[in-house]
Design a protein around this motif. Structure first.
Motif, short mmCIF file in Angstrom:
data_model
loop_
_atom_site.label_atom_id
_atom_site.label_comp_id
_atom_site.label_asym_id
_atom_site.label_seq_id
_atom_site.Cartn_x
_atom_site.Cartn_y
_atom_site.Cartn_z
N GLY A 17 0.93 -1.24 -0.04
CA GLY A 17 -0.02 0.06 0.03
C GLY A 17 0.90 1.43 0.05
O GLY A 17 0.39 2.19 0.76
N LEU A 18 2.10 1.18 -0.75
CA LEU A 18 2.62 2.46 -0.82
C LEU A 18 2.50 3.13 -1.92
O LEU A 18 2.59 2.64 -3.36
N GLY A 19 3.08 4.30 -2.00
CA GLY A 19 2.71 5.30 -3.03
C GLY A 19 3.62 5.66 -4.02
O GLY A 19 3.81 5.96 -5.40
N SER A 20 5.07 5.91 -3.39
CA SER A 20 6.40 6.02 -4.11
C SER A 20 7.53 5.72 -3.60
O SER A 20 7.67 5.41 -2.40
N ILE A 21 8.54 5.59 -4.47
CA ILE A 21 9.82 5.20 -4.03
C ILE A 21 10.99 6.00 -4.93
O ILE A 21 10.79 6.17 -6.01
N GLU A 22 12.00 6.35 -4.42
CA GLU A 22 13.20 6.95 -4.82
C GLU A 22 14.28 6.82 -4.07
O GLU A 22 14.18 6.52 -2.86
N PRO A 23 15.56 6.92 -4.64
CA PRO A 23 16.63 6.62 -3.75
C PRO A 23 16.88 8.03 -2.71
O PRO A 23 16.63 9.23 -3.45
N SER A 24 17.38 7.73 -1.94
CA SER A 24 17.82 9.05 -1.01
C SER A 24 19.03 9.42 -1.59
O SER A 24 19.72 8.97 -2.22
N ARG A 25 19.11 10.84 -1.33
CA ARG A 25 20.45 11.46 -1.62
C ARG A 25 21.69 10.80 -1.27
O ARG A 25 22.51 10.49 -1.99
N LYS A 26 21.87 10.08 -0.01
CA LYS A 26 22.67 9.55 0.40
C LYS A 26 23.03 8.02 -0.18
O LYS A 26 24.18 7.85 -0.67
N ILE A 27 22.03 7.55 -0.80
CA ILE A 27 22.43 6.16 -1.57
C ILE A 27 22.73 6.51 -2.69
O ILE A 27 23.61 5.70 -3.53
N GLU A 28 22.30 7.58 -3.29
CA GLU A 28 22.85 7.97 -4.75
C GLU A 28 24.23 8.44 -4.72
O GLU A 28 24.91 8.06 -5.52
N ASP A 29 24.48 9.20 -3.53
CA ASP A 29 25.78 9.77 -3.55
C ASP A 29 26.66 8.61 -3.30
O ASP A 29 27.87 8.56 -3.78
N ASP A 30 26.32 7.35 -2.39
CA ASP A 30 27.22 6.53 -2.18
C ASP A 30 27.41 5.63 -3.46
O ASP A 30 28.69 5.27 -3.93
N TRP A 31 26.40 5.38 -4.25
CA TRP A 31 26.65 4.55 -5.40
C TRP A 31 27.51 5.45 -6.59
O TRP A 31 28.47 4.87 -7.24
N MET A 32 27.28 6.79 -6.60
CA MET A 32 28.30 7.80 -7.58
C MET A 32 29.77 7.82 -7.13
O MET A 32 30.58 7.63 -7.91
N GLU A 33 29.77 7.67 -5.86
CA GLU A 33 31.12 7.63 -5.14
C GLU A 33 31.79 6.28 -5.61
O GLU A 33 33.11 6.41 -6.12
N LEU A 34 31.06 5.27 -5.46
CA LEU A 34 31.73 3.88 -5.98
C LEU A 34 31.83 3.85 -7.49
O LEU A 34 33.06 3.36 -8.05
N VAL A 35 31.10 4.25 -8.33
CA VAL A 35 31.31 4.53 -9.90
C VAL A 35 32.68 5.27 -10.16
O VAL A 35 33.39 4.80 -10.97
N HIS A 36 32.74 6.53 -9.59
CA HIS A 36 33.78 7.26 -9.92
C HIS A 36 35.09 6.63 -9.44
O HIS A 36 36.20 6.76 -9.88
N ALA A 37 35.17 6.09 -8.17
CA ALA A 37 36.22 5.31 -7.60
C ALA A 37 36.93 4.36 -8.60
O ALA A 37 37.96 4.13 -8.77
N LEU A 38 35.74 3.68 -8.89
CA LEU A 38 36.27 2.28 -9.98
C LEU A 38 36.70 2.82 -11.29
O LEU A 38 37.60 2.09 -11.74
N ALA A 39 36.15 3.94 -11.59
CA ALA A 39 36.38 4.56 -13.07
C ALA A 39 37.84 4.99 -13.03
O ALA A 39 38.50 5.24 -14.13
N LYS A 40 38.27 5.51 -11.71
CA LYS A 40 39.64 6.56 -11.61
C LYS A 40 40.49 6.01 -12.41
O LYS A 40 41.67 6.60 -13.02
N ASN A 41 40.90 4.59 -12.33
CA ASN A 41 42.00 3.86 -12.80
C ASN A 41 41.83 3.34 -14.13
O ASN A 41 43.07 2.54 -14.54
N SER A 42 40.83 3.42 -14.59
CA SER A 42 40.56 2.53 -15.98
C SER A 42 41.30 3.52 -17.22
O SER A 42 41.05 4.85 -17.24
N LEU A 43 41.94 2.86 -17.91
CA LEU A 43 42.51 3.50 -19.00
C LEU A 43 41.12 4.01 -20.17
O LEU A 43 41.67 4.62 -21.03
N ILE A 44 40.13 3.45 -19.87
CA ILE A 44 38.98 4.10 -20.83
C ILE A 44 38.97 5.71 -20.69
O ILE A 44 38.65 6.51 -21.55
#
Length: 553
Positions: free
Chosen positions: A471-498
């Protein structure tokens, strides 16, 4: 617990608005699977596609030589054992016409087309906070409302017009590879120009070079391409595949690339120079993307990468007979595989034909298009036909092409002004109940797009089912979990030759676009694990709101 009916957000019955449970934008592999999935869940849905039929990029890409660069048995749906058994592939790497036949087969088999409105572009999608739904308007002037909106627009759907002055002055036939006509094109006796030598341009050149009176290839950045070694699929082998599809799919789902291609953890310098050469020769002879999986450190060890690049440059020199042309075709200045890997069938051999001319735009840059053709620093090349194989506004272009407005009037253009950000490439903070498939912060272009589409649609379906059951109306990521995900994405990407190549993977092909590697490069299996963790414990960390009372309008 049984699923509850979706609440009715009240509006006058005669207001001309169509009320739905789910709106789906896009008719490619992701949109087709989403239609199937949500129809099976019993939800009232409508899907929109700007083309005249399903197929996504394969509906539009009808250029000569268009062909998938993953094995056909990998580049196909896994959700239906019946379809797996009923469909038979004819080639290891299917050509575009066969891919369209497969897509047509799936659409008919599952009766998907009745849920699509074709030749329809979504102009805007606006979140109504009080009524907890999305209002979608189309270019036909129609309005639709639904609590959930799924953007299955794909990473490659908005063609990029090249920054070449005067294209509108050209009096010959101007053709975009990404919007190829449906009728055959006759190149016989014609002077044809191709701008762009990425994957699409390579496929076009090797076909048109054998047909045109003269072909002029305007190469701005040479690409590494390896032999595809395509072969027919023999009936006995296809029968084996059908017996073992379940195991093949399991391997794909649990691999880094979402496919069954072998991947080695072997470090380049852990074997002797002679052994390395033997392994590279073997992968070259195997064809396809075997070389990419031969060593495990090619995208983080620059010296190892350069050894492999030099091996491929040597192969170019062996094939192309004119030394000057061969040298111009050898990519330099960026790591191999930092641009999208290309596969070919006789691409380099095409330059040995007397009617094919390489125009090296690094030494002789394009200045403008003219009425008669293309003018470079050294002069004008007259053309009857000019083909633009200049790619796409990748990853973000499709969503940024129309108005998506979330909570408090915030637009996606606003949110992504410094580059795309989301949680898992699936959901965005500030945009409740808006979902993406193969979004720009997931594995996106770095893994099998069909495996990703299935994963993402299944995740979205589970999230929506969770809301309905509770019986729930909406869902979205919190700013924290979005920030945490993007921090992980950027950390992994940092050393890639791409990061060392200017490509659409990092946004460098579109003027003014924020640049950076925003795709999750941790591999498809790890991505699936992150998706499962995000859904655990009732989507802990997400901002979830109960259904509000219906608002009378």
């Amino acid at each position: 617990m049984a699923a509850t009916a979706l609440p009715q957000r009240s509006r006058p019955a005669d207001d001309g608005v169509t009320r739905l449970d789910v709106i789906i934008v896009g008719g490619g592999f992701g949109g087709m699977y989403a239609v199937y999935k949500f129809n099976k869940l019993g939800l009232k849905l409508q899907a929109f596609e700007s083309g005249n039929d399903v197929g996504g990029v394969w509906y539009w890409n009808r250029y000569p030589g268009a062909r998938v660069d993953l094995p056909s048995i990998d580049y196909s749906y896994s959700f239906s054992p019946e379809i797996e058994q009923e469909w038979t592939w004819s080639e290891q790497y299917a050509a575009q016409p066969e891919l369209l036949r497969y897509i047509d087969f799936v659409a008919k088999r599952l009766d998907l087309r009745r849920h699509f409105q074709f030749n329809t572009r979504v102009d805007s999608a606006v979140w109504d906070e009080d009524r907890q739904l999305w209002t979608v308007k189309t270019n036909r002037g129609d309005t639709f409302e639904a609590p959930f909106c799924i953007m299955a627009t794909g990473p490659l759907s908005v063609p990029k017009k090249p920054e070449i002055e005067g294209l509108d002055r050209f009096k010959g036939r101007l053709m975009y590879a990404a919007r190829w006509p449906h009728e055959p094109v006759d190149f016989a006796g014609k002077r044809v120009g191709v701008i762009g030598t990425g994957s699409t341009g390579i496929q076009i050149v090797q076909e048109v070079g054998r047909q045109a009176g003269e072909l002029f290839v305007f190469q701005r950045t040479p690409s590494f391409t390896m032999p595809m070694r395509n072969v027919p699929i023999e009936p006995e082998y296809m029968a084996e595949v059908k017996r073992h599809y379940a195991g093949i799919r399991e391997i794909a789902r649990n691999s880094a690339i979402g496919g069954a291609r072998p991947l080695s953890t072997r470090g380049f310098f852990t074997v002797t120079p002679g052994q390395r050469l033997a392994l590279l020769e073997d992968s070259w002879n195997q064809g396809g993307l075997a070389m990419l999986g031969t060593f495990g450190d090619l995208m983080i060890n620059e010296e190892a990468n350069e050894h492999v690049a030099e091996f491929v440059r040597g192969k170019i020199g062996e094939v192309v007979t004119d030394p000057s042309t061969a040298e111009s075709l050898k990519p330099r200045g960026y790591p191999i595989f930092a641009r999208r890997p290309c596969l070919d069938t006789g691409y380099y051999e095409t330059y040995n034909l007397p009617n094919v001319h390489l125009m090296d735009c690094l030494t002789d840059p394009i200045l403008e298009a003219t009425e008669k053709g293309i003018r470079t620093a050294s002069g004008e090349t007259e053309l009857d036909i000019l083909i633009l194989a200049t790619g796409y506004d990748g990853l973000t272009g499709a969503l940024l092409a129309f108005d998506v407005v979330g909570r408090d009037g915030r637009t996606i253009q606003d949110k992504w002004k410094n580059g795309p950000r989301s949680h898992l490439g699936i959901m965005l903070e500030g945009f409740p109940n808006l979902f993406m498939t193969t979004g720009p912060n997931g594995p996106a272009a770095l893994a099998n797009i069909i495996r990703m589409s299935e994963n993402d649609v299944d995740w979205i379906a589970d999230a929506i089912t969770h809301l309905r059951k509770n019986g729930l109306g909406s869902i979205e990521p919190s700013r924290k979990i979005e920030d945490d995900w993007m921090e992980l994405v950027h950390a992994l990407a940092k050393n890639s030759l791409i990061n060392k190549a200017k490509t659409w993977w990092v946004g460098a092909n579109v003027e003014g676009k924020p640049q950076g590697l925003t795709q999750f490069i941790g591999g498809f299996l790890k991505y699936r694990e992150h998706c499962a963790a995000a859904a655990a414990n009732g989507y802990a960390g997400h901002q979830i709101e109960p259904v509000r009372q219906a608002v009378e309008v």
